[in-house]
Design a protein around this motif. Structure first.
Motif, PDB file in Angstrom:
ATOM      1  N   PRO A  52     -41.215   1.507  38.441  1.00  0.00           N
ATOM      2  CA  PRO A  52     -40.693   1.382  37.075  1.00  0.00           C
ATOM      3  C   PRO A  52     -40.416   2.735  36.436  1.00  0.00           C
ATOM      4  O   PRO A  52     -41.150   3.706  36.641  1.00  0.00           O
ATOM      5  N   VAL A  53     -39.325   2.766  35.651  1.00  0.00           N
ATOM      6  CA  VAL A  53     -38.912   3.997  34.972  1.00  0.00           C
ATOM      7  C   VAL A  53     -38.742   3.729  33.488  1.00  0.00           C
ATOM      8  O   VAL A  53     -37.972   2.848  33.098  1.00  0.00           O
ATOM      9  N   GLY A  54     -39.451   4.484  32.677  1.00  0.00           N
ATOM     10  CA  GLY A  54     -39.220   4.520  31.250  1.00  0.00           C
ATOM     11  C   GLY A  54     -39.559   3.256  30.497  1.00  0.00           C
ATOM     12  O   GLY A  54     -40.153   2.315  31.027  1.00  0.00           O
ATOM     13  N   PRO A  55     -39.144   3.215  29.238  1.00  0.00           N
ATOM     14  CA  PRO A  55     -39.385   2.044  28.396  1.00  0.00           C
ATOM     15  C   PRO A  55     -38.424   0.918  28.760  1.00  0.00           C
ATOM     16  O   PRO A  55     -37.479   1.124  29.526  1.00  0.00           O
ATOM     17  N   PRO A  56     -38.624  -0.282  28.228  1.00  0.00           N
ATOM     18  CA  PRO A  56     -37.707  -1.389  28.518  1.00  0.00           C
ATOM     19  C   PRO A  56     -36.258  -1.035  28.175  1.00  0.00           C
ATOM     20  O   PRO A  56     -35.970  -0.558  27.074  1.00  0.00           O
ATOM     21  N   VAL A  57     -35.366  -1.263  29.110  1.00  0.00           N
ATOM     22  CA  VAL A  57     -33.962  -0.933  28.892  1.00  0.00           C
ATOM     23  C   VAL A  57     -33.362  -1.811  27.806  1.00  0.00           C
ATOM     24  O   VAL A  57     -32.408  -1.417  27.129  1.00  0.00           O
ATOM     25  N   ARG A  58     -33.923  -3.010  27.618  1.00  0.00           N
ATOM     26  CA  ARG A  58     -33.414  -3.905  26.572  1.00  0.00           C
ATOM     27  C   ARG A  58     -33.484  -3.250  25.205  1.00  0.00           C
ATOM     28  O   ARG A  58     -32.541  -3.349  24.409  1.00  0.00           O
ATOM     29  N   ASP A  59     -34.579  -2.562  24.920  1.00  0.00           N
ATOM     30  CA  ASP A  59     -34.727  -1.904  23.622  1.00  0.00           C
ATOM     31  C   ASP A  59     -33.705  -0.781  23.481  1.00  0.00           C
ATOM     32  O   ASP A  59     -33.109  -0.592  22.418  1.00  0.00           O
ATOM     33  N   TRP A  60     -33.505  -0.042  24.567  1.00  0.00           N
ATOM     34  CA  TRP A  60     -32.562   1.082  24.536  1.00  0.00           C
ATOM     35  C   TRP A  60     -31.141   0.581  24.290  1.00  0.00           C
ATOM     36  O   TRP A  60     -30.404   1.128  23.458  1.00  0.00           O
ATOM     37  N   ILE A  61     -30.731  -0.457  25.014  1.00  0.00           N
ATOM     38  CA  ILE A  61     -29.372  -0.989  24.867  1.00  0.00           C
ATOM     39  C   ILE A  61     -29.168  -1.558  23.464  1.00  0.00           C
ATOM     40  O   ILE A  61     -28.113  -1.382  22.846  1.00  0.00           O
ATOM     41  N   ARG A  62     -30.180  -2.243  22.927  1.00  0.00           N
ATOM     42  CA  ARG A  62     -30.061  -2.805  21.583  1.00  0.00           C
ATOM     43  C   ARG A  62     -29.831  -1.694  20.563  1.00  0.00           C
ATOM     44  O   ARG A  62     -28.989  -1.824  19.659  1.00  0.00           O
TER      45      ARG A  62
END
Length: 405
Positions: A52-62
């Motif tokens: 796993p890399v970094g924080p959830p991508v969902r939060d970043w994309i939002r």
């Protein structure tokens, strides 16, 4: 042989790498997928090792999609640093690197492969991301537009300059810290002289061009044998095939919270029941009608063949799943490569490309009326028999043949 597979993006970016990892394992090799922790459960179900890399991508994309003026260089620098750190650990004991997804993450993967003197492959999930005289590149919103009379060759040259201007200083700083020389041709170094295209040649043909020599492997599909939930099966069995509505990782901010209502009313005008997938937009039924069934994560390979039509955003993975199912589609494209997939579905006659990213009840109902015509169903079934499902196996064999010795 162990291959490091790296991506930054939504499920449509991560699941094909899981498919490639599973195909490598089936052919006697090993693989490690570097991706967001969002996909841990799905990759675990497939028996694929996730780093796993970094924080959830969902939060970043939002956050990015909600920002009218995103700081692309700054956000790119964050991703590049995050992936450089993660890949520096994940690359240990690996023999080759395959990278997909957002450019800053692939840049990090390329420089780590170069630093460790490992073979490196860049793979794209859509032809429009690769240089060609047959289509224009994606236009960065922060970069000046090309001249109106510029041809595609000139537009791709300007794209290379924009990529260098946007990400070059950050990449060269990381390269210097890794003991690598600077590059003034970052895009071409990351894409390589012979990138791979992980798309089906029927659904997504590649036209030869002097700007890029491509290896087209076919779409990377992760087999899915998960059963549908008993309650969902009971709903499907209780009437005529319903319409599926789901927009995957698209939050649909521009719809103003009305996406579920619009989709449900449009399907009802065509006399259809609805299977409503919540997704990142959080779609939920608008009333207590028994003609609408709400779902979360689901096996599309099992569900889509049982639908009358599939309304979606036009992600590469969803488009391929619907195409393989032989079910007509209505694509309401939102961003990036989605207009391309909508156009391909329309060109093949297997569905409808909605005009615009926001639908009304009237526009979506009209699109569904066309998709539900018998001739669209017949054409969708014909094309389903033409597309292939062995792209991951083809790519895995190529990796082993090229780099496994």
């Amino acid at each position: 042989m162990r291959v490091l597979l790296s991506t930054f993006g939504s499920r449509g970016d991560a699941e094909p790498l899981a498919a490639l990892a599973a195909a490598l394992r089936a052919q006697g090799a090993q693989a490690r997928v570097c991706a967001s922790p969002d996909f841990a459960q799905r990759l675990d179900q497939a028996g694929v090792e996730l780093f796993p890399v970094g924080p959830p991508v969902r939060d970043w994309i939002r956050e990015v999609m909600a920002d009218p003026t995103p700081d692309i260089p700054g956000r790119g620098a964050q991703i590049m640093a995050m992936y450089r750190d993660a890949l520096s650990v994940a690359i240990e004991d690996c023999d080759a690197v395959v990278a997909t997804g957002l450019f800053p993450a692939t840049t990090a993967a390329q420089m780590l492969a170069e630093r460790h003197r490992l073979p490196y492959v860049y793979a794209g999930y859509c032809p429009t991301y690769l240089p060609s005289v047959h289509h224009a590149p994606f236009q960065f919103p922060h970069s000046p537009p090309p001249p109106a009379d510029a041809d595609n060759r000139e537009r791709w040259a300007l794209n290379a300059r924009a990529m260098q201007d946007t990400f070059g200083d950050t990449a060269n700083r990381h390269r210097a810290e890794l003991g690598l020389p600077p590059t003034q041709h970052l895009r071409d170094r990351v894409f390589t002289a012979r990138p791979w295209l992980a798309t089906d040649p029927v659904l997504s043909p590649w036209a030869p061009t002097s700007l890029c020599e491509v290896v087209q492997t076919g779409h990377w599909i992760l087999p899915d044998d998960r059963p549908l939930a008993p309650d969902l099966c009971a709903f499907l069995d209780a009437g005529e095939p319903p319409v599926y509505v789901g927009f995957g990782s698209m939050p649909l901010h521009a719809w103003g919270g009305s996406a579920a209502r619009i989709a449900i009313e449009a399907a009802r005008t065509q006399g259809c029941r609805i299977v409503l997938a919540g997704g990142w937009a959080g779609l939920i039924p608008v009333d207590a009608g028994d003609d609408c069934y709400a779902i979360g994560e689901v096996n599309q390979q099992a569900l889509f063949p049982r639908m009358a039509a599939i309304v979606h955003h036009g992600g590469a993975g969803t488009t391929m799943a619907a195409t393989r199912a032989g079910t007509p589609q209505v694509i309401v494209p939102q961003i990036a490569d989605q207009p391309y997939w909508a156009g391909r579905v329309a060109d093949l006659g297997i569905g409808v490309a909605h005009a615009g990213a926001v639908a009304s009840v009237e526009s979506l109902s009209a699109a569904l009326a066309t998709a539900l015509m018998p001739r669209t169903r017949v054409r969708a079934e014909v094309v389903a028999g033409m597309v292939r499902g062995d792209g991951a196996a083809v790519a895995a064999k190529r990796l082993i043949d090229l780099f496994g010795g």
